[in-house]
Design an enzyme around this catalytic site. Structure first.
Site, PDB file in Angstrom:
ATOM      1  N   GLU A 141       2.777   2.729 -13.620  1.00  0.00           N
ATOM      2  CA  GLU A 141       3.848   3.205 -14.493  1.00  0.00           C
ATOM      3  C   GLU A 141       4.263   2.169 -15.534  1.00  0.00           C
ATOM      4  OE1 GLU A 141       6.827   4.282 -11.681  1.00  0.00           O
ATOM      5  OE2 GLU A 141       5.938   6.233 -11.236  1.00  0.00           O
TER       6      GLU A 141
ATOM      7  N   GLU B 108      -7.188  -2.700   7.061  1.00  0.00           N
ATOM      8  CA  GLU B 108      -6.017  -3.567   6.962  1.00  0.00           C
ATOM      9  C   GLU B 108      -6.130  -4.805   7.846  1.00  0.00           C
ATOM     10  OE1 GLU B 108      -2.665  -2.148  10.080  1.00  0.00           O
ATOM     11  OE2 GLU B 108      -2.911  -0.820   8.354  1.00  0.00           O
TER      12      GLU B 108
END
Length: 297
Positions: A78, A109
């Site tokens: 954004e 992870e």
């Protein structure tokens, strides 16, 4: 870990009415936002240092796994349209690679090696700002990336939803939002995820303000990529300079669509003068206006 705790209060949640379930979810979201307030000073300090480094050409680097990684990407993507932050100044290190944004990658992870490799492969250095996000605060991939980045002199920011989490000790700027147990036990896409998104909103937006990409509360660096945004640009020029619509449109045309340049043109500067003023003031419109006393501001 508090985010993994099972709450007796919600053990029969699936038997509740839909409105009662939603009320519990809603209360959880409110408490998640409230948990951020104690960390506002830490967020402010992280943003101040980040702006200093980024002015020297550094990059924003988002690191995370699963939900946390996806929230980081959402924040970073954004910034170019909203603040015209350069696309090549945002890096995403996601456990399991970019494919993990759409589909979970098992055990990714847990890879310390992948976390270290991501930092090395992107040649992270002293001007870069590395933001690691992990609800548990224990994700090996993210912690390893932060430690490697720190060893290379980068600023490191760690965001966690559990107090005393290892990630908070693995970074120079720890940020904690202690959101506690989830309504749906272990579902950190809920309270923890909301808090993470808000923290990143606050952090990145403050960085952009400190970088001079906001003036009078307006997005003066935004990319006018469609008719709606081009119209918004005209309105902002009119608001800042108190000029008429035709003057604003002409200034934007002369500025090649650059809103800050257009503001200075609308106030009487030539395109060359406007561009020079902004260059001398690191693109900061307020400073450019202050150093051109002949212009009204």
């Amino acid at each position: 870990m508090a985010t993994e705790h099972f709450s007796n209060r919600f053990q029969d949640l699936d038997t509740w009415s839909s409105l009662d379930v939603l009320s519990a979810f809603y209360e959880g979201q409110l408490s998640a936002v409230a948990a951020i307030r104690p960390s506002l000073p830490a967020i402010a300090a992280a943003a101040e240092e980040a702006a200093v480094r980024l002015r020297k050409g550094g990059r924003l680097v988002y690191v995370g796994a699963g939900t946390s990684g996806r929230i980081g990407v959402q924040d970073g993507t954004e910034l170019p349209p909203t603040f015209n932050w350069p696309d090549d100044k945002v890096v995403y290190l996601i456990a399991g690679g970019h494919g993990a944004l759409m589909k979970a990658v098992e055990n990714a992870e847990d890879s310390v090696e992948e976390g270290i490799a991501g930092i090395r492969d992107n040649n992270i250095g002293p001007n870069d700002v590395v933001i690691g996000v992990a609800a548990s605060g224990r994700t090996p991939f993210t912690i390893a990336a932060l430690k490697e980045a720190a060893s290379r002199g980068a600023q490191t920011i760690g965001i966690s939803n559990n107090a005393e989490a290892p990630i908070l000790d693995a970074c120079s700027h720890p940020i904690l939002a202690d959101t506690g147990e989830e309504v749906i036990a272990g579902s950190t896409r809920m309270k923890a995820g909301t808090a993470q998104k808000v923290i990143l909103n606050l952090l990145s937006s403050l960085i952009m303000v400190r970088m001079g990409r906001v003036y009078r509360g307006l997005m003066v660096n935004m990319r006018a990529t469609n008719a709606k945004l081009r119209r918004r640009s005209e309105i902002m020029v009119m608001q800042i300079t108190d000029c008429d619509e035709a003057t604003a449109a002409d200034a934007i045309r002369q500025a090649g669509g650059d809103l800050k340049t257009a503001v200075l043109i609308a106030l009487g500067a030539s395109a060359h003068e406007a561009q020079g003023a902004l260059e001398r003031n690191d693109g900061n419109l307020r400073q450019a206006l202050a150093n051109l006393p002949k212009l009204k501001n």
